[in-house]
Design a protein around this motif. Structure first.
Motif, PDB file in Angstrom:
ATOM      1  N   GLU A  15      -2.964   9.855   6.523  1.00 53.55           N
ATOM      2  CA  GLU A  15      -3.782   8.684   5.921  1.00 53.55           C
ATOM      3  C   GLU A  15      -3.276   7.192   5.793  1.00 53.55           C
ATOM      4  OE1 GLU A  15      -6.787   7.794   3.150  1.00 53.55           O
ATOM      5  OE2 GLU A  15      -6.299   9.255   4.537  1.00 53.55           O
ATOM      6  N   LEU A  59       0.972  -1.565   0.055  1.00 55.89           N
ATOM      7  CA  LEU A  59       0.400  -0.013  -0.003  1.00 55.89           C
ATOM      8  C   LEU A  59       0.977   0.986  -0.531  1.00 55.89           C
ATOM      9  CD1 LEU A  59      -2.582   1.822   0.359  1.00 55.89           C
ATOM     10  CD2 LEU A  59      -2.855   1.397   2.657  1.00 55.89           C
ATOM     11  N   HIS A  81      -5.393   6.536   9.230  1.00 55.37           N
ATOM     12  CA  HIS A  81      -5.806   5.730   9.011  1.00 55.37           C
ATOM     13  C   HIS A  81      -6.187   4.792   8.034  1.00 55.37           C
ATOM     14  CE1 HIS A  81      -7.914   9.431  10.324  1.00 55.37           C
ATOM     15  NE2 HIS A  81      -7.481   9.831   9.658  1.00 55.37           N
ATOM     16  N   LYS A  82      -5.665   4.339   7.320  1.00 53.74           N
ATOM     17  CA  LYS A  82      -5.843   3.011   6.777  1.00 53.74           C
ATOM     18  C   LYS A  82      -5.273   1.659   7.932  1.00 53.74           C
ATOM     19  CE  LYS A  82      -5.802   4.997   1.990  1.00 53.74           C
ATOM     20  NZ  LYS A  82      -7.433   5.756   1.844  1.00 53.74           N
ATOM     21  N   THR A  83      -4.424   2.120   8.171  1.00 51.64           N
ATOM     22  CA  THR A  83      -3.980   0.564   8.747  1.00 51.64           C
ATOM     23  C   THR A  83      -4.674  -0.141  10.489  1.00 51.64           C
ATOM     24  OG1 THR A  83      -1.371   1.287   8.977  1.00 51.64           O
ATOM     25  CG2 THR A  83      -1.746   0.557  10.550  1.00 51.64           C
ATOM     26  N   ILE A 118     -10.896   0.740   1.510  1.00 51.74           N
ATOM     27  CA  ILE A 118     -10.213   1.200   2.262  1.00 51.74           C
ATOM     28  C   ILE A 118      -9.523   1.893   1.665  1.00 51.74           C
ATOM     29  CG2 ILE A 118      -8.503   0.989   4.225  1.00 51.74           C
ATOM     30  CD1 ILE A 118     -10.046  -1.595   4.604  1.00 51.74           C
ATOM     31  N   VAL A 119      -8.931   1.474   0.444  1.00 54.75           N
ATOM     32  CA  VAL A 119      -8.217   1.733  -0.022  1.00 54.75           C
ATOM     33  C   VAL A 119      -8.340   3.124  -0.888  1.00 54.75           C
ATOM     34  CG1 VAL A 119      -6.443   2.298  -2.045  1.00 54.75           C
ATOM     35  CG2 VAL A 119      -6.233   0.028  -0.538  1.00 54.75           C
ATOM     36  N   ASP A 152     -11.069   5.107   0.182  1.00 54.10           N
ATOM     37  CA  ASP A 152     -11.603   5.910   1.676  1.00 54.10           C
ATOM     38  C   ASP A 152     -11.322   7.146   1.441  1.00 54.10           C
ATOM     39  OD1 ASP A 152     -13.293   7.069   3.141  1.00 54.10           O
ATOM     40  OD2 ASP A 152     -12.909   5.628   4.477  1.00 54.10           O
ATOM     41  N   THR A 153     -10.373   8.122   0.796  1.00 53.09           N
ATOM     42  CA  THR A 153      -9.567   9.140   1.074  1.00 53.09           C
ATOM     43  C   THR A 153     -10.187   9.640   2.982  1.00 53.09           C
ATOM     44  OG1 THR A 153      -8.670   9.115  -1.465  1.00 53.09           O
ATOM     45  CG2 THR A 153      -8.092  11.018   0.553  1.00 53.09           C
ATOM     46  N   ARG A 154      -9.507  10.066   3.661  1.00 54.94           N
ATOM     47  CA  ARG A 154      -9.461  10.946   5.219  1.00 54.94           C
ATOM     48  C   ARG A 154      -8.605  11.678   4.866  1.00 54.94           C
ATOM     49  NH1 ARG A 154     -12.437   6.949   8.706  1.00 54.94           N
ATOM     50  NH2 ARG A 154     -12.495   8.620   9.347  1.00 54.94           N
ATOM     51  N   ALA A 173      -3.602   7.021  -2.775  1.00 58.07           N
ATOM     52  CA  ALA A 173      -3.665   5.626  -2.487  1.00 58.07           C
ATOM     53  C   ALA A 173      -3.494   4.670  -3.963  1.00 58.07           C
ATOM     54  CB  ALA A 173      -3.729   4.818  -1.249  1.00 58.07           C
TER      55      ALA A 173
END
Length: 382
Positions: A214, A192, A217-219, A276-277, A279-281, A287
């Motif tokens: 970012e 990733l 968040h993804k972790t 998840i990838v 979905d940008t937070r 990503a």
């Protein structure tokens, strides 16, 4: 037949360990092509004089593959398939080198994963040749040089030969309590990569586009995919990123590993990971997901259970303890299972500490598992 094979192996006990030492002393990390190819030449030399056809398939990126066939397999399909790998996880510059023995154990890089298994395969064939049984067994033995990095170059060969076979045995290490592997989880390995916008930390505002933030968040979202009740594991194994504490990270990267028991769980994991990838937070970041490798599960179906029962009866005749095992790790047996044939893994000698500087093999198990393998293969003679 059992006693003839047992007598041959007893008379060649020293040669078996000499061959093991010779192979262990050759570094054959997956990316050390010259080392893997050197192991292949040792294998070919050890099988010289047997009634076998030995073919080396040249491969540029990784070690060459060896294909060993008996005469009756060369003329057609059917019969049994053996699979072993010549590469190890230890790179050319590893500090873990050498070979040594004590009263009960042999130690060294690859001694159990899986150069001990290669010795078992080689001497099972040599023993069968010595008693006049080898030429009657339709058999192919595939030795690949890239298993530890996903078998990307050898997968097609393994699948093709599996499709011509009635069953298969893989020579990974057996369990410490006499287990052989009747099923395995599947896996997915991925990278990733996150990009953001670099800047001085002292001047960063609310719109800071930190790749590390970012990734954090993804972790958390990826780790939430763990579901032990269904045999699903998700792991963020390594994380890198940024250039210093006073800089906003422009890049970050993580390596991911997933394990699952059912194909549908693997597909569901991949779908959720892609969400998840996407979905940008953290605004200003992006990503990218790269699938590195993957293997499907090896299910414990009726055909595997029947093959295990056949092997267990032979083990009982030899006075060897045997039991079935579901193993969470993956191997080339996962690939073979795709072909729809029964496959047993963990048919090699017994040991532990693999993938570490503590790797060892229980010395007594080398002769025991070689005898078992030879007797199992003899059971497939025409």
């Amino acid at each position: 037949m059992d006693n003839l094979l047992r007598s041959y192996l007893a008379n060649h006990h020293g040669q078996m360990f000499a061959l093991l030492k010779k192979m262990v002393l050759i570094n054959s990390g997956s990316h050390n092509k010259s080392g893997v190819d050197a192991v292949g030449r040792v294998v070919a030399g050890a099988l010289a004089g047997c009634d076998l056809a030995v073919e080396a398939i040249e491969t540029d990126a990784t070690g060459n593959q060896l294909v060993v066939r008996t005469p009756c397999r060369s003329s057609g399909a059917g019969g049994v398939m053996l699979v072993g790998h010549m590469d190890t996880v230890f790179p050319a510059d590893t500090a873990f080198t050498g070979y040594r023995e004590d009263d009960t154990r042999a130690y060294g890089p690859g001694v159990i994963d899986m150069k001990g298994g290669l010795v078992a395969g080689i001497y099972a064939l040599k023993a069968l040749g010595a008693v006049g049984r080898l030429s009657r067994i339709p058999l192919v033995f595939i030795l690949n040089g890239d298993e530890e990095i996903g078998s990307g170059n050898s997968r097609a060969l393994i699948l093709r030969e599996a499709g011509k076979s009635d069953c298969a045995f893989v020579l990974e290490a057996g369990g410490l309590n006499g287990e052989v592997v009747t099923s395995r989880k599947g896996n997915l390995s991925a990278r990733l990569s996150i990009t953001g916008r670099a800047g001085h930390a002292a001047f960063a505002g609310a719109d800071k586009a930190s790749a590390i933030l970012e990734l954090a968040h993804k972790t958390l979202a990826i780790e939430a995919l763990n579901d032990p009740t269904r045999g699903i594991s998700a792991n963020v194994g390594t994380v890198t990123g940024g250039i210093g504490p006073n800089s906003v990270a422009e890049r970050a990267e993580a390596r991911l590993d997933f394990r699952f028991n059912r194909p549908e769980d693997g597909q569901a994991l991949k779908t959720r990971l892609e969400r998840i990838v996407a979905d940008t937070r953290v605004a200003g970041t992006a990503a990218v997901l790269e699938i590195i490798s993957g293997r499907p599960p090896m299910p414990a179906g009726d055909a595997n259970r029947r093959l295990y029962t056949r092997v267990q009866k032979i083990a009982g005749r030899l006075g060897l303890a045997l039991s079935p095992e579901h193993r969470p790790g993956v191997s080339d047996a996962n690939t073979i299972a795709q072909a729809g044939i029964p496959v047993l893994d963990g048919m090699g000698p017994v040991g532990g500490g693999d993938h570490s500087a503590d790797e060892y093999m229980l010395k007594a198990s080398l002769s025991e598992r070689t005898l078992l393998l030879a007797c199992v293969l003899a059971d497939f003679a025409d």
